[in-house]
Write a protein that holds these residues in place. Sequence first.
Motif, PDB file in Angstrom:
ATOM      1  N   VAL A 505       0.835  -1.195   0.000  1.00  0.00           N
ATOM      2  CA  VAL A 505       0.000   0.000   0.000  1.00  0.00           C
ATOM      3  C   VAL A 505       0.872   1.248   0.000  1.00  0.00           C
ATOM      4  O   VAL A 505       0.699   2.151  -0.835  1.00  0.00           O
ATOM      5  N   THR A 506       1.807   1.305   0.923  1.00  0.00           N
ATOM      6  CA  THR A 506       2.664   2.484   0.994  1.00  0.00           C
ATOM      7  C   THR A 506       3.556   2.613  -0.235  1.00  0.00           C
ATOM      8  O   THR A 506       3.822   3.727  -0.704  1.00  0.00           O
ATOM      9  N   THR A 507       3.999   1.492  -0.774  1.00  0.00           N
ATOM     10  CA  THR A 507       4.823   1.538  -1.987  1.00  0.00           C
ATOM     11  C   THR A 507       4.036   2.126  -3.149  1.00  0.00           C
ATOM     12  O   THR A 507       4.546   2.967  -3.911  1.00  0.00           O
ATOM     13  N   ALA A 508       2.797   1.692  -3.302  1.00  0.00           N
ATOM     14  CA  ALA A 508       1.965   2.189  -4.394  1.00  0.00           C
ATOM     15  C   ALA A 508       1.695   3.686  -4.252  1.00  0.00           C
ATOM     16  O   ALA A 508       1.743   4.442  -5.228  1.00  0.00           O
ATOM     17  N   VAL A 509       1.414   4.139  -3.037  1.00  0.00           N
ATOM     18  CA  VAL A 509       1.139   5.562  -2.832  1.00  0.00           C
ATOM     19  C   VAL A 509       2.404   6.385  -3.039  1.00  0.00           C
ATOM     20  O   VAL A 509       2.367   7.463  -3.633  1.00  0.00           O
ATOM     21  N   ARG A 510       3.515   5.872  -2.565  1.00  0.00           N
ATOM     22  CA  ARG A 510       4.766   6.596  -2.745  1.00  0.00           C
ATOM     23  C   ARG A 510       5.092   6.755  -4.235  1.00  0.00           C
ATOM     24  O   ARG A 510       5.566   7.810  -4.671  1.00  0.00           O
TER      25      ARG A 510
END
Length: 545
Positions: A505-510
């Motif tokens: 999730v955080t990778t995609a948002v980043r």
Amino acid sequence: MRTTRKHQTSATIQRLCEQTVKENDPFCLSHIQILDNNACLAMVGRGTDVSFQTYKDQVFTLESSTAAAGFDSPSAVSISSSRSPFSPQGSQSYLSDPHHSPDNTYGSPFSGSSVVDDSNELKHKLRELELSLLGPESNTIDSCNGCFITGSHQAASMASFNCDQLVDMIPNLDLKQILVACGQALHDGDMLTVTCLMHELEKIVSVSGEPIQRLGAYVLEGLRARLESSGSNIYKALKCEEPTSSELMSYMHILFRICPYWKFAYTSGNVVIREVMEYEQKIHIIDFQIAQGTQWMLLIAAFAKRPGGPPSIRITGIDDSQSIHARGGGLDIVGQRLSEFARSYNVPFDFHDAAMSGCEIQLEHLNVQPGEALAVNFPYILHHMPDESVSISNHRDRLLRLVKSLSPKVVTLSEQESNTNTSPFFSRYLETLDYYSAMFESIDAACPRDDKQRINAEQQCVARDIVNMIACEGTERVERHELLGKWRSRLTMAGFSQYPLSSSVTTAVRDMLKEYDNNYRLAERDGAIYLGWVNRAMSTFSAWR
């Protein structure tokens, strides 16, 4: 009465004097896990918890509702940042919040103001703003002509004397301080000071100025509405003075394109739903704000690539009035659009519409069928549901209990990180200033100040929310944001437990944020993702089961 007014105005002058010399200590920020490599997003707060893959631009179309976004309330803090584009000296100061509470611990830098030389031109611009917002038939009072001053000639003379003192202090104050002082005076019932300060504000606010000047223009409209006790009427007028469908869609698309708040919600939600539904063959998604359906086009495309073939997908869409106007029709438009998109990817698809507001939703409207794996999506919508402080029906908690009774595999929640639901006027006023100053700064970083489309987008998609929060009370105040800590309490009481977010999730948002200004920040705390602008949290995402 005369003595009381003198005392009130003197108190206001004293506060302004103190503001011009007071230096705030740096605010100590608690340690949190930082996910952004560029800078630290400071987030603290008791009872508060503090991130989509990049897709082709043509897939992203304008979504409904206002430009969403909410880290906490205005706190007493001085923040230094070498990255703020609106502070050449890299420092912004915060006024103390006399209603500060342990739950209100985030701060957001306010931009300094620049006084426009030609006050007549500014008055003309403000009148243009009124005409744009309220139409040519508006009977909004004109404080430039002194219409706010009522009572005896003696009171007017006293107001003139005190206003002279205040006006002498104006050059030593920035626009933020004047706005705060005006809200404080209104809260205290010091109407003579309010009259004087609003008259001065008209000279320095501008819909095409710095972020704080643009915010000030809309705050001034809200103050006028509240002063006249006509907030609900003016808010309704703002809603009635709608642009055409194509114009509204265009304005909303501008904000969708230049601000990452909606993409933040869509990306986070899609990653979580895709993970939870990895092995499911029949998926039902209930979206409490379907808007144009853009989020699900992205998810359909992702499921089409699933090894072993895509699942069958059914979506129940719940509507809102702004989306109806923007798309120029009902949910059948969304259903047709999604059906055609799914067909192009060979994904079995069915669409069910619930053309009503969330407050009206009952179990029978959701058409849940046996054997389906259920996901429920709340994208920036629950804060519009009245809670126990507004109505005994308490639709905010009722909907959560209703959803829990459906035994969903996952519930995704995106909300503005702001505290305006049950706050008294002045605390809510400060929170609005703090939150929207950060939002206007983030918009300013992506779009020229003299861009007419940007001005229209702010007027049509942001101004009405500001006016509503400042001018309205009771059922007429529909913008009622809560901090994630409060949402956590509500979801827990409804029987939910938090769903842990994976690193995907955080990778995609980043990855998504790489397309935007590097003053956007991403942070994780207690299983939730926070999107912020500089040192202010704007939006949160969490998942529940």
